[in-house]
Write an enzyme that holds these catalytic residues in place. Structure first.
Site, short mmCIF file in Angstrom:
data_model
loop_
_atom_site.label_atom_id
_atom_site.label_comp_id
_atom_site.label_asym_id
_atom_site.label_seq_id
_atom_site.Cartn_x
_atom_site.Cartn_y
_atom_site.Cartn_z
N TYR A 1 16.94 29.25 8.96
CA TYR A 1 15.81 29.93 9.58
C TYR A 1 15.95 29.97 11.09
O TYR A 1 16.29 28.96 11.72
CB TYR A 1 14.50 29.22 9.21
CG TYR A 1 14.06 29.50 7.78
CD1 TYR A 1 13.73 30.80 7.39
CD2 TYR A 1 13.98 28.48 6.85
CE1 TYR A 1 13.32 31.05 6.08
CE2 TYR A 1 13.57 28.73 5.55
CZ TYR A 1 13.24 30.02 5.17
OH TYR A 1 12.84 30.28 3.88
N LYS B 1 0.84 -1.21 0.00
CA LYS B 1 0.00 0.00 0.00
C LYS B 1 0.87 1.25 0.00
O LYS B 1 2.09 1.16 0.25
CB LYS B 1 -0.91 -0.03 1.24
CG LYS B 1 -0.14 -0.12 2.54
CD LYS B 1 -1.01 -0.69 3.66
CE LYS B 1 -0.22 -0.64 4.97
NZ LYS B 1 -0.90 -1.37 6.05
N MET C 1 12.58 23.91 3.41
CA MET C 1 11.72 23.16 2.49
C MET C 1 12.53 22.40 1.44
O MET C 1 12.28 21.23 1.16
CB MET C 1 10.75 24.12 1.80
CG MET C 1 9.75 23.41 0.90
SD MET C 1 8.71 24.57 -0.02
CE MET C 1 7.79 25.34 1.28
N ARG D 1 -10.22 -0.75 14.57
CA ARG D 1 -10.03 0.11 13.41
C ARG D 1 -11.06 -0.41 12.40
O ARG D 1 -12.20 0.01 12.42
CB ARG D 1 -8.58 0.02 12.92
CG ARG D 1 -8.16 1.17 12.06
CD ARG D 1 -6.66 1.17 11.78
NE ARG D 1 -6.19 -0.04 11.10
CZ ARG D 1 -4.96 -0.18 10.62
NH1 ARG D 1 -4.07 0.79 10.75
NH2 ARG D 1 -4.60 -1.29 10.00
C1 LIG Z 1 -0.11 -2.14 6.74
C2 LIG Z 1 -0.67 -3.45 7.10
C3 LIG Z 1 0.18 -4.57 7.21
C4 LIG Z 1 1.69 -4.46 7.15
O1 LIG Z 1 2.14 -3.97 8.41
P1 LIG Z 1 3.69 -3.70 8.72
O2 LIG Z 1 3.69 -3.30 10.14
O3 LIG Z 1 4.11 -2.60 7.80
O4 LIG Z 1 4.43 -4.96 8.47
C5 LIG Z 1 -0.41 -5.80 7.40
N1 LIG Z 1 -1.75 -5.93 7.54
C6 LIG Z 1 -2.59 -4.86 7.50
C7 LIG Z 1 -4.05 -5.07 7.67
C8 LIG Z 1 -2.08 -3.60 7.29
O5 LIG Z 1 -2.90 -2.54 7.26
#
Ligand SMILES: *Cc1c(COP(=O)(O)O)cnc(C)c1O
Length: 351
Positions: free
Chosen positions: A251, A42, A299, A135
């Site tokens: 800055y 992702k 930046m 979640r």
């Molecule tokens: C992002 C995610 C993972 C991977 O988790 P990591 O901690 O990056 O290994 C696995 N399962 C779900 C449902 C996730 O959202």
């Protein structure tokens, strides 16, 4: 008009190590024991470039990819079609249905509403159990077998909230997930993310879902010797100057020279994901020479101390200390933020 064929060289880049990515996946697959490792890709492959990551892991033998949404599934569809399964972790919203119901990717159904929405398609899906993270996912109390009648569930999964720690939540979630599996008619089971793999055999089930550790993240001591750095950050010196005693840098004058010394300005800044947490704390290197960040990260630029490499000049490149555990300790940012935040202005160069 300017000439589109004249290349414009980047002044900062991420060097990406294909061999390290494959080695990390293979090591996590081995550590998963009887389970097979998939890959969480992702957020554009955690910021590294999802198409390169997926091509590489497909060749290594990965057969399950996890993305967040349908755009991300579409982005790799031509690569994965007929070769690997793709699961869409955010599930399927009403507006996703026209695309999702024709996509070869599977939604991870996260609620009873999504189950109802998906049933008429008669297509396979995955299903998320809420084992305590609150979640996404269906509560175990709401899992009645008749609700799921007619669904073809490939992976019945849940997700660990604190696998990077040794508290009681891991055991609690494991027990809750196992109770759900008594009811859930799934072909395959899956619980562990990267850190969860290191919790041992009880957490492995059929498929593991490493993300961060594929890309060099280390969230548990068991993974320290196993995981290699994949992304190396480098920047070009665009100006060199010499400070006199009392000269201020950047800055809000957060660095004031107490002796004369050379500094360099690099073309990388917080817009590239080199965030302000590195102000006065980050380290660059040239060979063995340590070149600390001076003052605030801007930046598009950052200043570094050239005292230990006074021969460097405009056009030279320096290496950023950006292995994720070290960079996280320096900046106070999480390893996840550091890797996914690498900006689009950086060129990504695979070797
Ligand atoms: C992002 C995610 C993972 C991977 O988790 P990591 O901690 O990056 O290994 C696995 N399962 C779900 C449902 C996730 O959202």
């Amino acid at each position: 008009m300017s000439d589109p064929d004249i290349p414009i060289p980047a002044t900062a880049r991420v060097k990406l190590d294909r061999a390290a990515l494959v080695a990390n996946w293979s090591a996590l697959d081995r550590l998963s024991g009887k389970a097979k490792a998939g890959a969480a890709v992702k957020a554009n492959g955690y910021g590294l470039g999802v198409r390169d990551v997926v091509s590489c892991l497909l060749a290594a033998g990965c057969e399950d990819f996890f993305v967040a949404n349908w755009q991300e599934a579409r982005e790799i569809e031509d690569l994965t079609a007929g070769k690997a399964a793709v699961s869409v972790l955010n599930g399927v919203q009403k507006a996703d249905m026209p695309f999702a119901s024709r996509s070869p990717a599977k939604p991870v159904l996260n609620s009873l509403e999504q189950v109802q929405r998906w049933l008429p398609t008669a297509r396979p899906c995955d299903l998320m159990i809420n084992s305590g993270m609150n979640r996404l996912g269906i509560n175990v109390a709401d899992l009645q077998p008749d609700i799921l009648t007619g669904l073809t569930i490939d992976i019945g999964m849940s997700h660990l909230a604190s696998a990077d720690e040794d508290g009681p939540q891991n055991r609690d979630q494991l027990a809750c997930y196992k109770a759900a599996l008594e009811i859930l008619p799934a072909c395959r089971t899956s619980l562990a993310n990267s850190a969860g793999i290191a919790l041992g055999e009880d957490y492995h089930f059929d498929v593991t879902r490493p993300g961060l550790s594929l890309y060099g993240g280390v969230q548990r001591p068991e993974l320290e010797k196993v995981v290699r750095q994949v992304a190396a950050l480098q920047a070009e010196i665009i100006q060199v100057r010499t400070l006199e005693v009392g000269d201020k840098v950047g800055y809000n004058a957060q660095y004031i020279a107490c002796c004369p010394h050379p500094i360099a300005i690099l073309a990388i800044g917080y817009a590239d994901g080199y965030l302000r947490g590195f102000s006065g704390r980050g380290i660059f290197r040239h060979g063995d020479a340590k070149l600390p960040v001076l003052g605030r990260v801007s930046m598009d630029m950052v200043a570094i101390d050239l005292s230990h490499a006074p021969g460097l000049s405009e056009g030279d490149w320096v290496d950023c200390v950006y292995d994720l555990p070290t960079a996280s300790a320096q900046s106070g940012l999480s390893q996840y933020e550091l890797i996914t935040g690498l900006g689009n202005r950086l060129s990504r160069e695979w070797s």
